[in-house]
Design an enzyme around this catalytic site. Structure first.
Site, mmCIF file in Angstrom:
data_model
loop_
_atom_site.group_PDB
_atom_site.id
_atom_site.type_symbol
_atom_site.label_atom_id
_atom_site.label_comp_id
_atom_site.label_asym_id
_atom_site.label_seq_id
_atom_site.Cartn_x
_atom_site.Cartn_y
_atom_site.Cartn_z
ATOM 1 N N THR A 28 0.845 -1.204 0.000
ATOM 2 C CA THR A 28 0.000 0.000 0.000
ATOM 3 C C THR A 28 0.879 1.254 0.000
ATOM 4 O O THR A 28 1.955 1.256 0.604
ATOM 5 C CB THR A 28 -0.881 -0.024 1.270
ATOM 6 O OG1 THR A 28 -1.715 -1.185 1.202
ATOM 7 C CG2 THR A 28 -1.758 1.218 1.378
ATOM 8 N N GLY A 29 0.390 2.301 -0.664
ATOM 9 C CA GLY A 29 1.126 3.568 -0.659
ATOM 10 C C GLY A 29 1.461 4.001 -2.076
ATOM 11 O O GLY A 29 1.134 3.316 -3.048
ATOM 12 N N SER A 30 2.150 5.141 -2.183
ATOM 13 C CA SER A 30 2.405 5.695 -3.518
ATOM 14 C C SER A 30 3.391 4.842 -4.308
ATOM 15 O O SER A 30 3.246 4.685 -5.526
ATOM 16 C CB SER A 30 2.903 7.138 -3.395
ATOM 17 O OG SER A 30 4.049 7.186 -2.584
ATOM 18 N N THR A 31 4.389 4.261 -3.650
ATOM 19 C CA THR A 31 5.354 3.420 -4.372
ATOM 20 C C THR A 31 4.677 2.126 -4.826
ATOM 21 O O THR A 31 4.861 1.679 -5.966
ATOM 22 C CB THR A 31 6.581 3.114 -3.479
ATOM 23 O OG1 THR A 31 6.941 4.301 -2.762
ATOM 24 C CG2 THR A 31 7.759 2.649 -4.308
ATOM 25 N N GLY A 82 6.267 -0.828 -0.202
ATOM 26 C CA GLY A 82 7.128 0.296 0.147
ATOM 27 C C GLY A 82 7.444 0.312 1.635
ATOM 28 O O GLY A 82 7.134 -0.627 2.371
ATOM 29 N N ALA A 83 8.051 1.407 2.085
ATOM 30 C CA ALA A 83 8.362 1.576 3.508
ATOM 31 C C ALA A 83 8.505 3.054 3.815
ATOM 32 O O ALA A 83 8.757 3.860 2.923
ATOM 33 C CB ALA A 83 9.657 0.852 3.861
ATOM 34 N N GLY A 95 3.580 1.693 7.730
ATOM 35 C CA GLY A 95 2.293 2.048 8.313
ATOM 36 C C GLY A 95 1.926 3.503 8.174
ATOM 37 O O GLY A 95 0.904 3.944 8.717
ATOM 38 N N GLU A 103 -0.404 -5.526 5.931
ATOM 39 C CA GLU A 103 0.913 -5.617 5.275
ATOM 40 C C GLU A 103 1.783 -6.660 5.975
ATOM 41 O O GLU A 103 2.470 -7.446 5.327
ATOM 42 C CB GLU A 103 1.612 -4.251 5.316
ATOM 43 C CG GLU A 103 0.939 -3.218 4.423
ATOM 44 C CD GLU A 103 1.504 -1.810 4.546
ATOM 45 O OE1 GLU A 103 1.271 -1.027 3.637
ATOM 46 O OE2 GLU A 103 2.162 -1.506 5.558
ATOM 47 N N LYS A 121 14.351 7.075 2.056
ATOM 48 C CA LYS A 121 13.844 6.174 3.102
ATOM 49 C C LYS A 121 14.952 5.426 3.850
ATOM 50 O O LYS A 121 14.697 4.832 4.892
ATOM 51 C CB LYS A 121 12.869 5.148 2.490
ATOM 52 C CG LYS A 121 11.728 5.732 1.669
ATOM 53 C CD LYS A 121 10.767 6.508 2.527
ATOM 54 C CE LYS A 121 9.603 7.105 1.767
ATOM 55 N NZ LYS A 121 8.653 6.181 1.222
HETATM 56 C C1 5RP Z 1 1.489 2.004 4.144
HETATM 57 C C2 5RP Z 1 2.955 1.805 4.131
HETATM 58 C C3 5RP Z 1 3.711 2.347 2.972
HETATM 59 O O1 5RP Z 1 4.488 1.324 2.431
HETATM 60 C C4 5RP Z 1 4.593 3.463 3.435
HETATM 61 O O2 5RP Z 1 3.801 4.438 4.081
HETATM 62 C C5 5RP Z 1 5.368 4.098 2.275
HETATM 63 O O3 5RP Z 1 4.482 4.835 1.471
HETATM 64 P P1 5RP Z 1 4.957 5.576 0.178
HETATM 65 O O4 5RP Z 1 5.311 4.525 -0.831
HETATM 66 O O5 5RP Z 1 3.752 6.388 -0.228
HETATM 67 O O6 5RP Z 1 6.136 6.445 0.512
HETATM 68 O O7 5RP Z 1 3.540 1.231 5.005
HETATM 69 O O8 5RP Z 1 0.907 1.545 5.317
#
Ligand code: 5RP
Length: 218
Positions: A28-31, A82-83, A95, A103, A121
């Site tokens: 989940t998330g933009s990546t 992602g993270a 998170g 996840e 990151k």
């Molecule tokens: C969602 C996550 C995402 O992996 C984390 O927040 C990274 O998000 P993004 O890819 O948008 O930087 O843990 O619960």
């Protein structure tokens, strides 16, 4: 390369880890969203995807990728996500999007967990990004008091309910020098569903998007 281009680059690279005819775990998330868009362009078919959130399920479905119930899946060769922070040991903080519990479940089931992230990151010590903790609502105050005793400054994520109907406490001010130990300690507090440390089950590889290209840390 800007941050989005770095995210896109690692998402593209992650497709190499996807095996034809298998089930893929999707974060989940933009990546992860960039990864879903790459999955949709793939030349071969997969059996389907297990989504780590309702948002991810919706995006997968929008692309026509079958979303499978984890309970109906025996084998998942890879989970891609992602993270918010990663260290060189591939311990993660996750998170930021509030999907940490699902996840963590999907990461645990998958044979390999490939983390995809842009260079911002990667950190020396986890904890600058506030650590998300999913908590059963009735335990919110108790858990917050315990977190203060552990040296943190918990803040309730305002106006947010997880896909599981719970709240998130974001914990500021923790310098996380022993991630696996803290992960276990936090998970032992009654009322904590899970916390955003992924150290007991770290990533197996980190694909890091840098201005010079994608670096693989294993
Ligand atoms: C969602 C996550 C995402 O992996 C984390 O927040 C990274 O998000 P993004 O890819 O948008 O930087 O843990 O619960």
């Amino acid at each position: 390369m800007n941050q989005d281009e770095m995210k896109q680059a690692v998402a593209r690279e992650a497709i190499r880890y996807v095996e034809e005819g298998t089930v893929v775990g999707v974060g989940t998330g933009s990546t992860a969203n960039f990864f879903i868009d790459e999955l949709a362009k793939m030349k071969f078919d997969i059996k389907g995807a297990v989504a780590s959130s309702e948002a991810t399920a919706a995006r997968l479905q929008k692309h026509g990728i079958p979303v499978l119930d984890l309970n109906a899946v025996d084998e998942m060769p890879v989970y891609i996500d992602g993270a918010d922070e990663a260290n060189r040991h591939l311990h993660l903080v996750k998170g930021g999007g509030g999907a940490l519990t699902r996840e963590k479940i999907v990461a645990q089931v998958a044979r390999r967990f490939i983390c995809i992230a842009d260079a911002s990151k990667l950190v020396e010590t986890l904890g600058t990004f506030p650590l998300p903790i999913e908590v059963i609502p009735m335990a919110r105050s108790y858990v917050a008091r315990e977190l203060v005793r552990l040296g943190g400054r918990p803040e309730l994520r305002q106006g947010f309910t997880t896909d599981n109907g719970n709240v998130i406490l974001d914990v500021h001010g923790l310098a996380i020098t022993e991630p696996a130990k803290l992960e276990a300690t936090l998970n032992n507090l009654p009322g904590v569903v899970t916390n955003g440390l992924f150290a007991l089950r770290p990533a197996d590889a980190l694909l890091l998007g840098t201005p010079e290209g994608v670096k693989v840390i294993e």
